[in-house]
Write a protein that holds these residues in place. Structure first.
Motif, mmCIF file in Angstrom:
data_model
loop_
_atom_site.group_PDB
_atom_site.id
_atom_site.type_symbol
_atom_site.label_atom_id
_atom_site.label_comp_id
_atom_site.label_asym_id
_atom_site.label_seq_id
_atom_site.Cartn_x
_atom_site.Cartn_y
_atom_site.Cartn_z
ATOM 1 N N LEU A 159 0.879 -0.726 0.152
ATOM 2 C CA LEU A 159 -0.061 -0.123 0.273
ATOM 3 C C LEU A 159 0.963 0.992 0.231
ATOM 4 O O LEU A 159 2.001 1.082 0.300
ATOM 5 C CB LEU A 159 -1.096 0.042 1.298
ATOM 6 C CG LEU A 159 -1.877 -0.996 1.339
ATOM 7 C CD1 LEU A 159 -2.857 -1.142 2.620
ATOM 8 C CD2 LEU A 159 -3.165 -0.671 0.362
ATOM 9 N N PRO A 160 0.374 2.073 -0.954
ATOM 10 C CA PRO A 160 1.036 3.906 -0.843
ATOM 11 C C PRO A 160 1.295 3.917 0.759
ATOM 12 O O PRO A 160 0.340 3.651 1.570
ATOM 13 C CB PRO A 160 0.492 4.682 -1.712
ATOM 14 C CG PRO A 160 -0.443 3.990 -1.788
ATOM 15 C CD PRO A 160 -0.776 2.285 -1.497
ATOM 16 N N SER A 161 2.334 4.713 1.469
ATOM 17 C CA SER A 161 2.126 4.339 2.796
ATOM 18 C C SER A 161 1.656 5.492 3.228
ATOM 19 O O SER A 161 1.051 6.126 4.540
ATOM 20 C CB SER A 161 3.729 5.579 2.327
ATOM 21 O OG SER A 161 4.029 7.463 2.605
ATOM 22 N N TYR A 162 0.864 7.008 2.357
ATOM 23 C CA TYR A 162 -0.231 8.162 3.210
ATOM 24 C C TYR A 162 -1.055 7.268 3.050
ATOM 25 O O TYR A 162 -1.959 7.340 4.129
ATOM 26 C CB TYR A 162 -0.460 9.036 2.556
ATOM 27 C CG TYR A 162 -1.479 8.644 0.944
ATOM 28 C CD1 TYR A 162 -2.795 8.195 0.373
ATOM 29 C CD2 TYR A 162 0.388 8.140 -0.211
ATOM 30 C CE1 TYR A 162 -3.153 8.317 -0.687
ATOM 31 C CE2 TYR A 162 -0.494 7.479 -1.482
ATOM 32 C CZ TYR A 162 -1.676 8.052 -2.058
ATOM 33 O OH TYR A 162 -2.714 7.558 -2.995
ATOM 34 N N ARG A 163 -1.805 5.992 3.084
ATOM 35 C CA ARG A 163 -2.733 4.801 3.040
ATOM 36 C C ARG A 163 -2.078 4.186 3.993
ATOM 37 O O ARG A 163 -3.572 2.392 3.624
ATOM 38 C CB ARG A 163 -3.886 4.603 1.841
ATOM 39 C CG ARG A 163 -3.428 5.570 0.971
ATOM 40 C CD ARG A 163 -4.438 4.724 -0.720
ATOM 41 N NE ARG A 163 -5.650 4.607 -0.343
ATOM 42 C CZ ARG A 163 -6.304 4.235 -1.665
ATOM 43 N NH1 ARG A 163 -5.602 4.549 -2.931
ATOM 44 N NH2 ARG A 163 -7.637 3.679 -1.243
ATOM 45 N N ARG A 164 -1.299 3.268 4.511
ATOM 46 C CA ARG A 164 -1.274 2.528 4.893
ATOM 47 C C ARG A 164 -0.840 2.369 6.671
ATOM 48 O O ARG A 164 -0.893 3.362 7.049
ATOM 49 C CB ARG A 164 0.410 1.762 4.985
ATOM 50 C CG ARG A 164 1.103 0.945 5.790
ATOM 51 C CD ARG A 164 2.682 0.376 5.111
ATOM 52 N NE ARG A 164 3.237 0.663 4.141
ATOM 53 C CZ ARG A 164 4.367 1.169 4.050
ATOM 54 N NH1 ARG A 164 5.302 0.805 4.355
ATOM 55 N NH2 ARG A 164 4.580 1.498 2.538
ATOM 56 N N PRO A 165 -2.480 1.862 6.967
ATOM 57 C CA PRO A 165 -2.643 1.222 8.188
ATOM 58 C C PRO A 165 -1.442 1.154 9.483
ATOM 59 O O PRO A 165 -0.121 0.734 8.757
ATOM 60 C CB PRO A 165 -3.539 0.135 8.891
ATOM 61 C CG PRO A 165 -3.752 -0.491 7.372
ATOM 62 C CD PRO A 165 -3.163 0.149 6.753
ATOM 63 N N LYS A 166 -1.296 1.021 10.973
ATOM 64 C CA LYS A 166 -0.270 1.161 11.351
ATOM 65 C C LYS A 166 -0.100 -0.414 11.466
ATOM 66 O O LYS A 166 -0.965 -0.969 11.832
ATOM 67 C CB LYS A 166 -0.464 2.366 12.677
ATOM 68 C CG LYS A 166 -0.010 3.080 12.427
ATOM 69 C CD LYS A 166 1.515 3.445 11.591
ATOM 70 C CE LYS A 166 1.262 5.284 11.542
ATOM 71 N NZ LYS A 166 2.633 5.095 11.475
ATOM 72 N N HIS A 167 0.894 -1.091 11.968
ATOM 73 C CA HIS A 167 0.816 -2.624 12.198
ATOM 74 C C HIS A 167 1.359 -2.515 13.145
ATOM 75 O O HIS A 167 2.628 -2.478 13.955
ATOM 76 C CB HIS A 167 1.164 -3.600 11.177
ATOM 77 C CG HIS A 167 1.576 -4.801 11.413
ATOM 78 N ND1 HIS A 167 2.537 -5.860 10.885
ATOM 79 C CD2 HIS A 167 0.693 -5.815 12.226
ATOM 80 C CE1 HIS A 167 1.449 -6.946 11.170
ATOM 81 N NE2 HIS A 167 1.042 -6.325 11.364
#
Length: 372
Positions: A104-112
């Motif tokens: 995913l693009p970093s700006y749309r990536r949830p935290k893990h």
């Protein structure tokens, strides 16, 4: 004008499968509690093993349940549900989630968030090194046992956030369903030992059977053994002829109802991933002392202000001997009622440190810290 209240972050909790096991039921309890407290939470079942309906039914119906069909869809699911934090609790899930989120693009990536229940320390060095490369993008780790960190290099530990959070279980809303010794044809005079675990090597099923057989032969006492769980070891044991004092019950959804008729629990595990077993919390909460190995956090779990709630056996060469387990069981069998009551009081006292609300608040703080 009233102050606006920031809504809690949305959380996707991921499970290896809807099957028995502490690492598998822990995320279910967590998801249920978060939903009760008003969190937007969903549950993703990786389905790596056939689901057990008794475990499936543990997940509250108001928690949305998704089943993994293709790992390509993990990112899409996170986007459709507007997930802020993905929380995985099993090595297989951790790695696949991490790989999926990397697409995913970093700006749309949830935290893990990864919770360590014992897994990476069981890997070969080659597999661990491969895993570390994938885990570089994990935002936060939590763990319950110090041994969970043993396999990670110092650089990784220094660069990543690791937060200790002790395991706990919710208090049951009602007393366990009624069970009695008569259900298994056990007399009131018998001593009942119980072992509950996945039926895999290292959990001590054969060790427990041999120890009980030895105590019966040497002491003449009527010691009965209840074993609950399924897996390859159960499949092998159920094929063989069993003595009438051995009760192989397979998977049981209502384990506390069976614990309620026991006198002592056995946890002779040498499993390399054993960390902070939830079943030991079940035993102690029900006032049942335990005879255990010293792996993971088990010794700390058994401690109470009144004394140790059972016997802890030191592991040697990766396990405990049949004779030492039998010796501790024989000692417990010889106790009078007053002495057994003291052990039960210690068990109840030890259980008081497993505060589910405290654990839940700790995870909530982690979610809130991670969320944008």
């Amino acid at each position: 004008m009233t102050d606006s209240v920031t809504p809690p972050p949305s959380v996707l909790i991921v499970s290896y499968g809807l099957i028995a096991g502490g690492g598998e039921t822990f995320p279910i309890h967590l998801a249920n509690a978060l939903r009760t407290r008003g969190w937007p939470v969903a549950f993703l079942d990786f389905g790596k093993e056939a689901p057990q309906m008794g475990v499936r039914n543990m997940l509250e119906r108001n928690v949305p349940l998704y089943h993994l069909q293709d790992d390509v869809n993990i990112g899409r699911l996170c986007q459709e549900l507007a997930i802020d934090v993905v929380h995985s609790c099993h090595t297989t899930c951790d790695l696949l989630i991490a790989k999926s989120l990397q697409r995913l693009p970093s700006y749309r990536r949830p935290k893990h968030l990864v919770t360590l229940h014992g897994g990476y320390e069981t890997m070969t060095l080659r597999d661990l090194l491969t895993s570390l490369a994938v885990l570089e993008d994990v935002d936060q780790f939590t763990y319950s046992a110090s041994k969970n960190l043993d396999s990670f290099p110092k650089r990784f530990l220094a660069e990543k956030r690791f937060t200790p959070i002790d395991n706990a279980l919710p208090q049951p809303s009602a007393a366990p369903a009624g069970r009695s010794r008569a259900d298994l044809g056990i007399s009131d005079e018998a001593l009942i030992a119980i072992l509950i675990s996945r039926a895999i090597p290292g959990k001590g099923w054969d060790l427990a059977r041999i120890a009980v057989e030895s105590v019966r032969a040497k002491s003449g006492r009527d010691v009965q053994l209840i074993i609950i769980g399924d897996g390859p070891v159960y499949d092998e044991m159920i094929k063989a002829s069993s003595p009438d004092w051995l009760h192989l019950l397979g998977f049981q959804a209502d384990i506390r109802s069976w614990i309620s008729i026991a006198d002592v629990a056995l946890l002779p595990s040498s499993f390399s991933g054993e960390s902070f077993p939830l079943v030991l919390i079940d035993y102690l909460t029900m006032g049942i002392p335990a005879i255990t190995s010293d792996v993971g956090e088990i010794p700390r779990m058994l401690k109470s202000s009144l004394g140790v709630a059972g016997y802890v056996i030191e592991t040697r060469a990766g396990g405990i001997s049949e004779s030492r387990l039998a010796s501790r069981l024989a000692t417990f069998a010889s106790l009078d009622n007053h002495e057994r009551d003291l052990f039960r009081a210690r068990a109840l006292s030890a259980s008081e440190k497993f505060d589910f609300d405290h654990m839940l608040r700790a995870f909530e703080r982690v979610y809130e810290t991670l969320a944008p």
